[in-house]
Design a protein around this motif. Structure first.
Motif, PDB file in Angstrom:
ATOM      1  N   ASP A   1       0.823  -1.205   0.000  1.00  0.00           N
ATOM      2  CA  ASP A   1       0.000   0.000   0.000  1.00  0.00           C
ATOM      3  C   ASP A   1       0.861   1.261   0.000  1.00  0.00           C
ATOM      4  OD1 ASP A   1      -2.162  -1.647   0.060  1.00  0.00           O
ATOM      5  OD2 ASP A   1      -2.848  -1.097   2.071  1.00  0.00           O
ATOM      6  N   GLN A   2       1.860   1.268   0.851  1.00  0.00           N
ATOM      7  CA  GLN A   2       2.731   2.448   0.938  1.00  0.00           C
ATOM      8  C   GLN A   2       3.480   2.671  -0.372  1.00  0.00           C
ATOM      9  OE1 GLN A   2       6.458   2.387   3.401  1.00  0.00           O
ATOM     10  NE2 GLN A   2       5.369   3.966   4.564  1.00  0.00           N
ATOM     11  N   THR A   3       3.960   1.595  -0.965  1.00  0.00           N
ATOM     12  CA  THR A   3       4.700   1.716  -2.222  1.00  0.00           C
ATOM     13  C   THR A   3       3.795   2.192  -3.337  1.00  0.00           C
ATOM     14  OG1 THR A   3       6.134  -0.102  -1.511  1.00  0.00           O
ATOM     15  CG2 THR A   3       6.207   0.502  -3.842  1.00  0.00           C
ATOM     16  N   ALA A   4       2.605   1.632  -3.415  1.00  0.00           N
ATOM     17  CA  ALA A   4       1.667   2.010  -4.475  1.00  0.00           C
ATOM     18  C   ALA A   4       1.277   3.478  -4.393  1.00  0.00           C
ATOM     19  CB  ALA A   4       0.419   1.138  -4.409  1.00  0.00           C
ATOM     20  N   SER A   5       1.257   4.024  -3.191  1.00  0.00           N
ATOM     21  CA  SER A   5       0.835   5.419  -3.012  1.00  0.00           C
ATOM     22  C   SER A   5       1.776   6.398  -3.689  1.00  0.00           C
ATOM     23  CB  SER A   5       0.713   5.757  -1.527  1.00  0.00           C
ATOM     24  OG  SER A   5       1.988   5.760  -0.907  1.00  0.00           O
ATOM     25  N   GLY A   6       2.996   5.942  -4.033  1.00  0.00           N
ATOM     26  CA  GLY A   6       3.942   6.820  -4.712  1.00  0.00           C
ATOM     27  C   GLY A   6       4.384   6.299  -6.061  1.00  0.00           C
ATOM     28  N   SER A   7       3.597   5.415  -6.663  1.00  0.00           N
ATOM     29  CA  SER A   7       4.003   4.770  -7.917  1.00  0.00           C
ATOM     30  C   SER A   7       3.190   5.256  -9.113  1.00  0.00           C
ATOM     31  CB  SER A   7       3.856   3.249  -7.801  1.00  0.00           C
ATOM     32  OG  SER A   7       4.711   2.738  -6.812  1.00  0.00           O
ATOM     33  N   ASP A   8       3.882   5.466 -10.234  1.00  0.00           N
ATOM     34  CA  ASP A   8       3.212   5.840 -11.483  1.00  0.00           C
ATOM     35  C   ASP A   8       2.727   4.614 -12.245  1.00  0.00           C
ATOM     36  OD1 ASP A   8       3.836   8.636 -11.185  1.00  0.00           O
ATOM     37  OD2 ASP A   8       5.892   8.126 -11.741  1.00  0.00           O
ATOM     38  N   LEU A   9       3.445   3.506 -12.090  1.00  0.00           N
ATOM     39  CA  LEU A   9       3.122   2.270 -12.799  1.00  0.00           C
ATOM     40  C   LEU A   9       3.232   1.109 -11.828  1.00  0.00           C
ATOM     41  CD1 LEU A   9       2.610   0.602 -15.415  1.00  0.00           C
ATOM     42  CD2 LEU A   9       5.087   0.609 -15.776  1.00  0.00           C
ATOM     43  N   VAL A  10       2.179   0.300 -11.755  1.00  0.00           N
ATOM     44  CA  VAL A  10       2.148  -0.886 -10.897  1.00  0.00           C
ATOM     45  C   VAL A  10       2.039  -2.106 -11.798  1.00  0.00           C
ATOM     46  CG1 VAL A  10       0.867  -2.152  -9.126  1.00  0.00           C
ATOM     47  CG2 VAL A  10       1.048   0.351  -8.996  1.00  0.00           C
ATOM     48  N   VAL A  11       3.046  -2.989 -11.737  1.00  0.00           N
ATOM     49  CA  VAL A  11       3.041  -4.219 -12.532  1.00  0.00           C
ATOM     50  C   VAL A  11       2.961  -5.401 -11.580  1.00  0.00           C
ATOM     51  CG1 VAL A  11       4.235  -5.632 -14.237  1.00  0.00           C
ATOM     52  CG2 VAL A  11       4.439  -3.132 -14.328  1.00  0.00           C
ATOM     53  N   GLU A  12       1.937  -6.205 -11.736  1.00  0.00           N
ATOM     54  CA  GLU A  12       1.729  -7.374 -10.876  1.00  0.00           C
ATOM     55  C   GLU A  12       2.277  -8.620 -11.543  1.00  0.00           C
ATOM     56  OE1 GLU A  12      -0.098 -11.005 -10.946  1.00  0.00           O
ATOM     57  OE2 GLU A  12      -1.322  -9.498 -11.975  1.00  0.00           O
ATOM     58  N   ALA A  13       3.110  -9.371 -10.813  1.00  0.00           N
ATOM     59  CA  ALA A  13       3.676 -10.622 -11.319  1.00  0.00           C
ATOM     60  C   ALA A  13       3.656 -11.658 -10.203  1.00  0.00           C
ATOM     61  CB  ALA A  13       5.096 -10.403 -11.830  1.00  0.00           C
ATOM     62  N   ILE A  14       2.444 -11.967  -9.727  1.00  0.00           N
ATOM     63  CA  ILE A  14       2.280 -12.924  -8.636  1.00  0.00           C
ATOM     64  C   ILE A  14       1.595 -14.177  -9.162  1.00  0.00           C
ATOM     65  CG2 ILE A  14       2.269 -11.104  -6.894  1.00  0.00           C
ATOM     66  CD1 ILE A  14      -0.785 -11.361  -6.746  1.00  0.00           C
ATOM     67  N   VAL A  15       1.148 -15.020  -8.259  1.00  0.00           N
ATOM     68  CA  VAL A  15       0.558 -16.313  -8.613  1.00  0.00           C
ATOM     69  C   VAL A  15      -0.620 -16.148  -9.579  1.00  0.00           C
ATOM     70  CG1 VAL A  15      -0.956 -16.256  -6.585  1.00  0.00           C
ATOM     71  CG2 VAL A  15      -0.358 -18.454  -7.631  1.00  0.00           C
ATOM     72  N   GLU A  16      -0.758 -17.123 -10.503  1.00  0.00           N
ATOM     73  CA  GLU A  16      -1.838 -17.084 -11.495  1.00  0.00           C
ATOM     74  C   GLU A  16      -3.152 -17.548 -10.860  1.00  0.00           C
ATOM     75  OE1 GLU A  16      -1.548 -16.582 -15.636  1.00  0.00           O
ATOM     76  OE2 GLU A  16      -1.163 -15.109 -14.084  1.00  0.00           O
ATOM     77  N   ASN A  17      -3.668 -16.721  -9.969  1.00  0.00           N
ATOM     78  CA  ASN A  17      -4.929 -16.992  -9.284  1.00  0.00           C
ATOM     79  C   ASN A  17      -5.750 -15.716  -9.321  1.00  0.00           C
ATOM     80  OD1 ASN A  17      -6.776 -16.871  -6.872  1.00  0.00           O
ATOM     81  ND2 ASN A  17      -6.073 -18.995  -6.655  1.00  0.00           N
ATOM     82  N   ILE A  18      -6.888 -15.771  -9.978  1.00  0.00           N
ATOM     83  CA  ILE A  18      -7.633 -14.533 -10.225  1.00  0.00           C
ATOM     84  C   ILE A  18      -8.164 -13.919  -8.936  1.00  0.00           C
ATOM     85  CG2 ILE A  18      -9.922 -15.556 -10.616  1.00  0.00           C
ATOM     86  CD1 ILE A  18      -9.914 -13.590 -13.166  1.00  0.00           C
ATOM     87  N   ASP A  19      -8.539 -14.735  -7.955  1.00  0.00           N
ATOM     88  CA  ASP A  19      -9.055 -14.198  -6.695  1.00  0.00           C
ATOM     89  C   ASP A  19      -7.974 -13.421  -5.951  1.00  0.00           C
ATOM     90  OD1 ASP A  19     -11.573 -15.309  -7.129  1.00  0.00           O
ATOM     91  OD2 ASP A  19     -11.032 -17.198  -6.154  1.00  0.00           O
ATOM     92  N   ILE A  20      -6.753 -13.964  -5.947  1.00  0.00           N
ATOM     93  CA  ILE A  20      -5.646 -13.283  -5.265  1.00  0.00           C
ATOM     94  C   ILE A  20      -5.288 -11.998  -5.985  1.00  0.00           C
ATOM     95  CG2 ILE A  20      -3.208 -13.460  -4.618  1.00  0.00           C
ATOM     96  CD1 ILE A  20      -3.665 -16.460  -4.208  1.00  0.00           C
ATOM     97  N   LYS A  21      -5.245 -12.054  -7.315  1.00  0.00           N
ATOM     98  CA  LYS A  21      -4.934 -10.853  -8.092  1.00  0.00           C
ATOM     99  C   LYS A  21      -5.975  -9.760  -7.842  1.00  0.00           C
ATOM    100  CE  LYS A  21      -2.602 -13.316 -11.898  1.00  0.00           C
ATOM    101  NZ  LYS A  21      -1.236 -12.811 -11.793  1.00  0.00           N
ATOM    102  N   GLN A  22      -7.241 -10.137  -7.842  1.00  0.00           N
ATOM    103  CA  GLN A  22      -8.299  -9.147  -7.618  1.00  0.00           C
ATOM    104  C   GLN A  22      -8.201  -8.541  -6.217  1.00  0.00           C
ATOM    105  OE1 GLN A  22     -11.991 -11.197  -8.549  1.00  0.00           O
ATOM    106  NE2 GLN A  22     -12.048 -10.234 -10.575  1.00  0.00           N
ATOM    107  N   LYS A  23      -7.901  -9.369  -5.237  1.00  0.00           N
ATOM    108  CA  LYS A  23      -7.775  -8.867  -3.869  1.00  0.00           C
ATOM    109  C   LYS A  23      -6.661  -7.828  -3.773  1.00  0.00           C
ATOM    110  CE  LYS A  23      -7.036 -10.409   0.903  1.00  0.00           C
ATOM    111  NZ  LYS A  23      -6.783 -11.591   1.785  1.00  0.00           N
ATOM    112  N   VAL A  24      -5.539  -8.124  -4.418  1.00  0.00           N
ATOM    113  CA  VAL A  24      -4.394  -7.212  -4.395  1.00  0.00           C
ATOM    114  C   VAL A  24      -4.729  -5.903  -5.106  1.00  0.00           C
ATOM    115  CG1 VAL A  24      -2.067  -6.850  -5.298  1.00  0.00           C
ATOM    116  CG2 VAL A  24      -2.632  -8.995  -4.142  1.00  0.00           C
TER     117      VAL A  24
END
Length: 288
Positions: free
Chosen positions: A77-100
């Motif tokens: 959360d803290q990192t995202a608050s100062g980011s222009d671009l957020v790239v997600e590269a976590i587990v291939e699980n749609i529920d987890i991705k949506q939660k994040v």
């Protein structure tokens, strides 16, 4: 900001940092971040040796300069608050991705662009969790493994994403030394939509006893100019990843059933824990 310190996430961090971007690698634990830094260190050392073969001082300086652009954090959360671009590269699980993404949408600046590195899940479905405004700034940015070496990035366009954002992602991709291709948000995009059915048919050739794994690979390398045969490639990708993709496509009914019908040989290898190169055994055996 890159979410995920595994092979894909660390690779994206590396190419962004090499291009001069200030990038923060985020994961859930310090151990995961240490692993990501180790992956980057080894990769950069190889790059440095190639660039400055006879100059150890230049090699060290190159690695240090790239690492000066990289920071790490367990606070998304803290990192995202100062980011222009957020790239997600976590587990291939749609529920987890949506939660994040749902959580980050609440704290990231309105101008921030969100991207998923998913190779098989619908980007539009992942983006369902975010606000209407963010949907116009949400796309797929599919890098390939190993990220530092592979030149292609699929920039995946949803119906909601704006032209401005899509163009900005093309520009970013080019700046990190990759070649972008545009594609719609369809199953497997371009590469996997063609590649997965191709590899599945190679498995069926083995099941039917029509040729050996070695001969299938040799035939495609020498007869079709492929750098790697389909069986060897499947071991490289990971047989669990292959199964995850085809099971998901079967469940959702989003591609022609014949292309992804169940394959006993793949299911058996995965159930035995023979997942390919990463476990030392798949269709072939590998020395660790």
């Amino acid at each position: 900001m890159v979410l995920g310190g595994g092979l894909m996430g660390s690779g994206i961090v590396q190419v962004a940092a090499q291009a001069g971007y200030k990038v923060t690698m985020v994961d859930t634990s310090d151990a995961a971040l240490d692993n990501g830094r180790s992956i980057i260190q080894k990769s950069l050392s190889r790059v440095a040796r190639k660039k400055f073969a006879d100059d150890e001082t230049a090699q060290k300086s190159f690695v240090e300069k790239v690492f000066s652009n990289i920071s790490t954090s367990t606070n998304a959360d803290q990192t995202a608050s100062g980011s222009d671009l957020v790239v997600e590269a976590i587990v291939e699980n749609i529920d987890i991705k949506q939660k994040v993404f749902g959580a980050l949408d609440k704290v990231a600046p309105k101008h921030s662009i969100f991207c998923s590195n998913t190779s098989s899940l619908p980007v539009t479905k992942i983006a369902e969790i975010v606000s209407a405004d963010r949907k116009t700034r949400f796309a797929g940015l599919h890098f390939f493994n190993p990220v530092p070496a592979m030149k292609l990035v699929e920039v995946v366009r949803t119906d909601a994403v704006s032209d401005e954002v899509f163009d900005a992602l093309f520009e970013f991709t080019a700046k990190v030394g990759k070649t972008p291709v545009a594609c719609k948000d369809t199953p497997g995009f371009i590469v996997n939509r063609l590649l997965v059915p191709y590899m599945m048919e190679a498995f069926r050739i083995l099941e039917r006893g029509e040729a050996s794994a070695k001969d299938v690979d040799t035939a495609m390398k020498l007869g079709a100019g492929m750098p790697m045969g389909p069986i060897e490639l499947a071991d490289f990708v990971g047989l669990d990843t292959m199964k995850f993709i085809v099971d998901g496509w079967q469940k959702e009914g989003i591609v022609e059933p014949a292309l992804v019908k169940p394959c006993t040989i793949l299911n058996d290898l995965v159930s035995q824990g023979r997942l390919g190169r990463k476990t030392g055994q798949g269709f072939f055996e590998y020395k660790k």
